[in-house]
Design a protein around this motif. Structure first.
Motif, short mmCIF file in Angstrom:
data_model
loop_
_atom_site.label_atom_id
_atom_site.label_comp_id
_atom_site.label_asym_id
_atom_site.label_seq_id
_atom_site.Cartn_x
_atom_site.Cartn_y
_atom_site.Cartn_z
N VAL A 177 6.02 37.14 15.84
CA VAL A 177 6.27 36.08 14.87
C VAL A 177 6.81 36.73 13.61
O VAL A 177 6.19 37.63 13.04
N ASP A 178 7.98 36.26 13.19
CA ASP A 178 8.64 36.86 12.02
C ASP A 178 8.90 35.79 10.97
O ASP A 178 9.80 34.98 11.12
N ASN A 179 8.06 35.78 9.93
CA ASN A 179 8.37 34.93 8.77
C ASN A 179 8.17 35.70 7.47
O ASN A 179 7.69 35.18 6.47
N GLY A 180 8.57 36.96 7.53
CA GLY A 180 8.50 37.79 6.34
C GLY A 180 8.74 39.25 6.69
O GLY A 180 8.98 39.60 7.84
N VAL A 181 8.64 40.09 5.68
CA VAL A 181 8.95 41.51 5.83
C VAL A 181 8.05 42.18 6.87
O VAL A 181 8.49 43.03 7.65
N LEU B 185 10.06 34.94 17.33
CA LEU B 185 10.09 33.60 16.76
C LEU B 185 10.28 33.77 15.26
O LEU B 185 9.41 34.31 14.58
N SER B 186 11.43 33.34 14.75
CA SER B 186 11.76 33.56 13.33
C SER B 186 11.69 32.27 12.53
O SER B 186 12.15 31.22 12.99
N TYR B 187 11.15 32.38 11.34
CA TYR B 187 11.06 31.24 10.41
C TYR B 187 11.41 31.75 9.02
O TYR B 187 11.36 32.95 8.76
N ASP B 188 11.69 30.82 8.12
CA ASP B 188 11.93 31.28 6.76
C ASP B 188 10.58 31.69 6.14
O ASP B 188 9.53 31.44 6.72
N VAL B 189 10.65 32.32 4.97
CA VAL B 189 9.47 32.98 4.41
C VAL B 189 8.42 32.02 3.85
O VAL B 189 7.38 32.46 3.36
N THR B 190 8.66 30.72 3.93
CA THR B 190 7.64 29.78 3.46
C THR B 190 7.13 28.88 4.58
O THR B 190 6.42 27.91 4.32
#
Ligand code: PLP
Length: 369
Positions: free
Chosen positions: A87-91, A110-115
């Motif tokens: 899960v990637d929603n940040g660094v 699975l990528s999402y924006d940082v918020t």
């Protein structure tokens, strides 16, 4: 340096007590002697006991920064021929993906924006579509923005699908509620220098004991970061490599302090710190990047005000003894971070707000804002 020269509002290393810092100064000690074994045994035992999992879990220590534990977990637990869901929603989610790639572990991302926290249903779908995935890796508290991912709901989904979870709880363990024994979660990584309030240099993997035998005898992807190797030797009062002896000694002191304060009381103190900070900053006109409901109580990303740059604000705060933290990447241009972990109290956070108010006055009158 004088006592508490800086108030650290960066997300670790955090402010520590004089007692923890003084524990760094000790007689020189060989790590192959019983005096060292006693410290290591005590630290490992206190880590699992503080989380109420002494009978089911083991703490495996690594000398290194927090990333050492994350890399050890990922490189050691995904079996050959299997894959990882990241899960990637940040660094830090992105870092887990990079670790998998460096070790040639196939990874679905699975990528999402940082918020945006990961929707557990997305994890369920990915696990249905990819039978080759054995483990899910996600960050509990994305320190990039102060975003919480729904770790327990993801663990439920993974357990139902017969898969296991690796949690990077680096900046949240002991500072935010987390059920580390939840079914589905096998490995949780953290370090000494964040909510544990100790000194940087030691990271650890909290491992479900039942998940460890499967790792033994597998070809290691890393020599230094081999989880099974460290576990086996530490169980025998030994270490495969030279440990950070003094850092471990200070870590024990921090664990004694944690036992005195209590994990629940620390979590409550951090939550009150965050409440005082956010209320004060709202009154100064600052808004928060992460939507309510997805915010941690450990770190807040505030949007910069029009005309106010991060560098000017950072320098004005530092002149007053406070160290704030830039946003990572592009975020730096429109927001900044304030952490409230470490020995800080709600009273300290009131003083932080006062310092921000003074900085705004100073920067406005000098025309820098
Ligand atoms: C601090 C942190 C790490 C580890 O960073 P190091 O610089 O290696 O100590 C990993 N994940 C998260 C979420 C963190 O906040």
């Amino acid at each position: 340096m004088t006592e508490r020269e800086w108030i650290l509002l960066n997300p670790g290393p955090a402010n520590t007590s004089p007692r923890v810092r003084q524990a760094l100064v000790m007689p020189d000690l060989c790590h192959r002697e019983p005096e060292f074994f006693e410290v290591m045994r005590d630290v490992r035992q206190r880590l699992v006991a503080s989380l109420g999992v002494a009978s089911t879990h083991a703490a495996v220590l690594f000398t290194g920064s927090g990333t050492a534990a994350v890399e050890a977990a990922i490189a050691s637990v995904v079996p050959p021929e299997r894959a990882l869901l990241v899960v990637d929603n940040g660094v830090y989610g992105d870092r887990m993906r990079r670790i998998a790639r460096a070790h040639r572990i196939p990874a679905e991302v699975l990528s999402y924006d940082v918020t945006t926290p990961v929707p557990p249903a997305d994890v369920a779908r990915a696990l249905r579509e990819h039978p080759e995935i054995s483990h899910v890796a996600l960050v509990h508290h994305e320190t990039t923005t102060g975003l919480l991912n729904p770790v327990e709901a993801v663990a439920d989904v993974a357990a139902a699908a017969g898969r296991r979870v690796i949690v990077d709880a680096m900046s949240s363990l002991f500072g935010e509620p987390l059920d580390v024994a939840r079914d589905g979660i096998d490995f949780v990584t953290a370090s000494a220098n964040k909510c544990l309030q100790a000194i940087p240099g030691i990271a650890f993997v909290l491992a479900r004991r039942a998940a460890l035998p499967a790792l033994e005898g597998r070809p290691a992807r890393s020599v230094y970061l081999d989880l099974a190797g460290h576990f086996t030797t530490q169980e025998q009062d030994n270490t495969p490599f030279t440990p950070a002896v003094q850092v471990l000694h200070a870590m024990r002191e921090a664990l004694l302090e944690l036992a005195e304060e209590g994990v629940a009381a620390r979590v409550a103190r951090y939550a009150e710190n965050a409440r005082v900070l956010r209320r004060g900053m709202a009154a100064l006109g600052f808004s928060i990047l992460v939507p309510e409901g997805a915010r941690s109580s450990i770190l807040t990303t505030f949007r910069l005000l029009p005309g106010l740059t991060y560098d000017a604000l950072h320098d004005a705060m530092k002149r007053r003894g406070y160290v704030i933290y830039a946003g990572q990447g592009q975020i730096r241009t429109y927001a900044f971070r304030v952490a409230n972990m470490g020995t800080l109290t709600p009273k300290d956070m009131d003083a932080v707000v006062t310092a921000f108010a003074e900085c705004l006055r100073e920067l406005r009158s000098s025309g820098a804002s």
